[in-house]
Design a protein around this motif. Sequence first.
Motif, PDB file in Angstrom:
ATOM      1  N   ALA A 173       0.843  -1.197   0.000  1.00 59.94           N
ATOM      2  CA  ALA A 173       0.000   0.000   0.000  1.00 59.94           C
ATOM      3  C   ALA A 173       0.878   1.247   0.000  1.00 59.94           C
ATOM      4  N   PRO A 174       0.555   2.231  -0.835  1.00 66.18           N
ATOM      5  CA  PRO A 174       1.348   3.458  -0.852  1.00 66.18           C
ATOM      6  C   PRO A 174       1.432   4.066   0.544  1.00 66.18           C
ATOM      7  N   GLY A 175       2.633   4.464   0.928  1.00 64.18           N
ATOM      8  CA  GLY A 175       2.855   5.053   2.245  1.00 64.18           C
ATOM      9  C   GLY A 175       3.215   4.046   3.314  1.00 64.18           C
ATOM     10  N   GLY A 178       6.607  -1.243   3.435  1.00 59.06           N
ATOM     11  CA  GLY A 178       7.106  -2.108   2.355  1.00 59.06           C
ATOM     12  C   GLY A 178       6.851  -1.587   0.957  1.00 59.06           C
ATOM     13  N   PHE A 179       6.345  -0.340   0.839  1.00 62.66           N
ATOM     14  CA  PHE A 179       5.993   0.181  -0.488  1.00 62.66           C
ATOM     15  C   PHE A 179       7.219   0.521  -1.312  1.00 62.66           C
ATOM     16  N   GLN A 180       7.189   0.060  -2.547  1.00 59.31           N
ATOM     17  CA  GLN A 180       8.206   0.436  -3.531  1.00 59.31           C
ATOM     18  C   GLN A 180       7.531   0.467  -4.887  1.00 59.31           C
ATOM     19  N   ARG A 181       7.809   1.506  -5.678  1.00 57.81           N
ATOM     20  CA  ARG A 181       7.286   1.555  -7.043  1.00 57.81           C
ATOM     21  C   ARG A 181       8.061   0.559  -7.898  1.00 57.81           C
ATOM     22  N   GLN A 189       1.218  -5.608  -5.495  1.00 55.18           N
ATOM     23  CA  GLN A 189      -0.093  -5.679  -4.853  1.00 55.18           C
ATOM     24  C   GLN A 189      -1.003  -4.530  -5.264  1.00 55.18           C
ATOM     25  N   TRP A 190      -0.417  -3.440  -5.731  1.00 54.10           N
ATOM     26  CA  TRP A 190      -1.185  -2.272  -6.119  1.00 54.10           C
ATOM     27  C   TRP A 190      -0.781  -1.850  -7.527  1.00 54.10           C
ATOM     28  N   ARG A 191      -1.731  -1.216  -8.212  1.00 57.37           N
ATOM     29  CA  ARG A 191      -1.464  -0.697  -9.550  1.00 57.37           C
ATOM     30  C   ARG A 191      -1.949   0.746  -9.626  1.00 57.37           C
ATOM     31  N   ALA A 192      -1.121   1.639 -10.158  1.00 57.83           N
ATOM     32  CA  ALA A 192      -1.516   3.050 -10.287  1.00 57.83           C
ATOM     33  C   ALA A 192      -2.585   3.187 -11.366  1.00 57.83           C
TER      34      ALA A 192
END
Length: 196
Positions: A173-175, A178-181, A189-192
Amino acid sequence: MVCLLLTLTGCSAPSSQDQPPAAGTAPSVTPSPSPDPAPRVGQCHRLTWDQAVSPVHEGRAVPCRTAHTAQTYYVGSLRLGRLTVDAAPVQERVARACTRRLGAHVGADQRALRLTMVQPIWFTPSLEQVDLGADWFRCDVVALEGHEQLRRLPRQTRGIATDPAVAMCGTAAPGSAGFQRVACARAHQWRAVASI
């Protein structure tokens, strides 16, 4: 008297360099240095991260059928006038030119580009090369794989921004800690989906 004269002149036999050139031969002339040839649109380059963020790249192009991480999409003229290549106005003009032309090459407007890992980078000749007459700047496209990692590019980068593999994703999750682009080709796990 003769021996003293020979001692002062080194008592050496004449060398071939002391002889006049043979009839019909031209004396050798050391060529003056010339600037490296200007880059060409479509050339590919195998860059490391450190090379990609450097203002000057003096490496050779590689065949696009081999592994590469950058491709030249525009070459322009510096037109320095009285400015030096490392002057802020020159660098800003180069940055604007490369950024403005990237979208047309990769097939995305600025809003869509923000949702990808595709980036422009640019290079200028070294100060020494400019002194020899070099007057170009080079715009390359790269795609980030992750933090300070360049992704291997396809043979042709025209339209690459529409490839789902280079879309921007996140490892968490952003922020969060463990977040890395990362490029969406990697585990994520996430997509912009939008930029504000």
